[in-house]
Design an enzyme around this catalytic site. Structure first.
Site, PDB file in Angstrom:
ATOM      1  N   SER A   1      43.614  39.646  46.843  1.00  0.00           N
ATOM      2  CA  SER A   1      42.566  40.483  47.721  1.00  0.00           C
ATOM      3  C   SER A   1      43.884  41.180  48.304  1.00  0.00           C
ATOM      4  CB  SER A   1      42.086  39.541  48.660  1.00  0.00           C
ATOM      5  OG  SER A   1      41.974  40.365  49.325  1.00  0.00           O
ATOM      6  N   SER A   2      43.089  42.608  48.294  1.00  0.00           N
ATOM      7  CA  SER A   2      43.685  43.722  49.342  1.00  0.00           C
ATOM      8  C   SER A   2      44.228  43.288  50.326  1.00  0.00           C
ATOM      9  CB  SER A   2      42.909  44.921  48.839  1.00  0.00           C
ATOM     10  OG  SER A   2      42.803  44.986  47.574  1.00  0.00           O
TER      11      SER A   2
ATOM     12  N   HIS B   1      42.108  43.778  40.618  1.00  0.00           N
ATOM     13  CA  HIS B   1      41.222  44.597  40.128  1.00  0.00           C
ATOM     14  C   HIS B   1      41.372  44.865  38.067  1.00  0.00           C
ATOM     15  CE1 HIS B   1      41.688  45.325  44.194  1.00  0.00           C
ATOM     16  NE2 HIS B   1      40.501  45.274  44.097  1.00  0.00           N
TER      17      HIS B   1
ATOM     18  N   GLN C   1      28.396  38.370  46.213  1.00  0.00           N
ATOM     19  CA  GLN C   1      28.187  40.588  45.644  1.00  0.00           C
ATOM     20  C   GLN C   1      27.643  40.420  44.352  1.00  0.00           C
ATOM     21  OE1 GLN C   1      30.834  44.080  47.044  1.00  0.00           O
ATOM     22  NE2 GLN C   1      31.759  43.027  44.858  1.00  0.00           N
TER      23      GLN C   1
HETATM   24  P1  AMP Z   1      37.013  45.201  46.162  1.00  0.00           P
HETATM   25  O1  AMP Z   1      38.066  46.525  45.918  1.00  0.00           O
HETATM   26  O2  AMP Z   1      37.868  44.210  47.336  1.00  0.00           O
HETATM   27  O3  AMP Z   1      35.452  46.048  46.821  1.00  0.00           O
HETATM   28  O4  AMP Z   1      37.093  44.675  44.701  1.00  0.00           O
HETATM   29  C1  AMP Z   1      36.521  45.592  43.558  1.00  0.00           C
HETATM   30  C2  AMP Z   1      36.276  44.187  43.066  1.00  0.00           C
HETATM   31  O5  AMP Z   1      37.375  43.877  41.866  1.00  0.00           O
HETATM   32  C3  AMP Z   1      35.835  43.523  42.961  1.00  0.00           C
HETATM   33  O6  AMP Z   1      33.952  43.424  41.992  1.00  0.00           O
HETATM   34  C4  AMP Z   1      36.418  42.149  43.023  1.00  0.00           C
HETATM   35  O7  AMP Z   1      35.256  41.037  42.888  1.00  0.00           O
HETATM   36  C5  AMP Z   1      36.688  42.327  42.365  1.00  0.00           C
HETATM   37  N1  AMP Z   1      38.102  41.377  42.893  1.00  0.00           N
HETATM   38  C6  AMP Z   1      38.994  41.420  44.261  1.00  0.00           C
HETATM   39  N2  AMP Z   1      39.499  40.245  43.408  1.00  0.00           N
HETATM   40  C7  AMP Z   1      39.616  40.199  42.568  1.00  0.00           C
HETATM   41  C8  AMP Z   1      40.994  39.117  42.238  1.00  0.00           C
HETATM   42  N3  AMP Z   1      40.997  38.353  42.688  1.00  0.00           N
HETATM   43  N4  AMP Z   1      39.782  37.894  40.903  1.00  0.00           N
HETATM   44  C9  AMP Z   1      38.910  39.155  39.967  1.00  0.00           C
HETATM   45  N5  AMP Z   1      38.644  40.211  40.558  1.00  0.00           N
HETATM   46  C10 AMP Z   1      38.509  40.264  41.804  1.00  0.00           C
END
Ligand code: AMP
Length: 278
Positions: A183-184, A35, A151
């Site tokens: 990843s969360s 993020h 996405q």
């Molecule tokens: P989320 O909170 O999972 O909805 O992610 C929010 C944004 O962060 C989305 O555009 C995801 O694709 C991006 N994102 C999540 N994990 C990663 C990562 N490891 N590397 C780059 N972008 C990420």
């Protein structure tokens, strides 16, 4: 840094200096370096930066992890403060989906394969919330991760189809030292599952190496990934894919580029990863 769940306040701040460019990063919170890489890029390319933190219920199916999705707003806000973010939108469900809400955005074809085949209502929820967030924030540029490859493709199509006046910026995947994509949801993994979870990037890299050595047969690229993942006892394969990066249809033969992607369960935790070869 202004933090608010109030749409009118967001609009007021957004338009105090109408000539300023705004970068926007939508998130579901529980922020990590993935993020923050988007936030830093948005900061570098715009005069102001806005981030949203909202766990959007419409993109979760009833059996999925909405109620257990990790949250830590205080920590997220501290991280964003350090990055120098100007505006954080932290809406409640009542703000985003008030009683009587009934309009959804559907990107028909691109939402069906891959993630869509396992999560049929997911992208309708994603497209709807991102459309709402774009209307509320009205960013100059919006930043998304390649981590969620489908996405990005779905949302680009929505921006084209619905004439959103926003530039879409897709940023590279941030990984742990051993290859696991941040990843969360990694928080759910037991130590054994966390070790086993490197199988996603290992499988993708094996297929990528085969491609580099001249392999162009989509079935063989998929087989390489499938065999790697099924050899890991803690992993339960959802899908492997070698697809056209634009249409997301499975390729028999790779001619121009290929999106290698996979989804794998470890217990109840479902992880995704991909490598884009163009
Ligand atoms: P989320 O909170 O999972 O909805 O992610 C929010 C944004 O962060 C989305 O555009 C995801 O694709 C991006 N994102 C999540 N994990 C990663 C990562 N490891 N590397 C780059 N972008 C990420």
């Amino acid at each position: 840094m202004k933090v608010t769940e109030d749409i009118n306040q967001i609009r007021q701040i957004r338009w105090t200096d109408p000539m300023a460019s705004w970068g926007f990063v939508p998130t579901m919170g529980y922020l990590h370096e993935g993020h923050l890489s988007l936030v830093r890029r948005a900061k570098a390319e715009n005069e102001r930066t806005a981030v949203s933190i909202y766990v959007n219920p419409t993109q979760f199916a009833p059996h999925e992890d909405l109620s257990s999705y990790p949250r830590d707003l205080a920590r997220d806000l501290a991280l964003l403060e350090v990055e120098g973010v100007n505006l954080v939108f932290t809406p409640s469900d009542a703000v985003m989906y008030p009683p009587g809400f009934q309009t959804m955005v559907t990107v028909a074809e691109l939402s069906r394969p891959l993630e869509g085949s396992s999560r049929p209502t997911h992208f309708q929820g994603v497209a709807t919330i991102v459309a709402k967030l774009f209307h509320i924030i009205q960013p100059t540029r919006a930043y998304f991760g390649q981590k969620d490859a489908q996405q990005a493709v779905v949302l680009r199509q929505m921006v084209r189809d619905l004439n959103f006046n926003v530039e879409m910026v897709i940023c590279p995947i941030v990984r742990e030292a051993d290859g696991l994509a941040l990843s969360s949801r990694n928080k759910y993994l037991t130590p054994e599952q966390r070790q086993a979870a490197t199988v996603l990037s290992r499988a993708l890299n094996r297929a990528k190496n085969a491609y580099a050595n001249g392999e162009r047969d989509g079935r063989i690229l998929r087989r390489i990934m499938r065999e790697t993942i099924t050899a890991e006892p803690l992993a339960r394969l959802d899908y492997v894919s070698a697809a056209d990066p634009a249409t997301l249809q499975e390729l028999k033969e790779v001619k121009e580029g290929v999106l290698l992607s996979t989804a794998v369960f470890f217990g109840k935790t479902r992880l995704i990863d991909n490598i884009l070869i163009v």
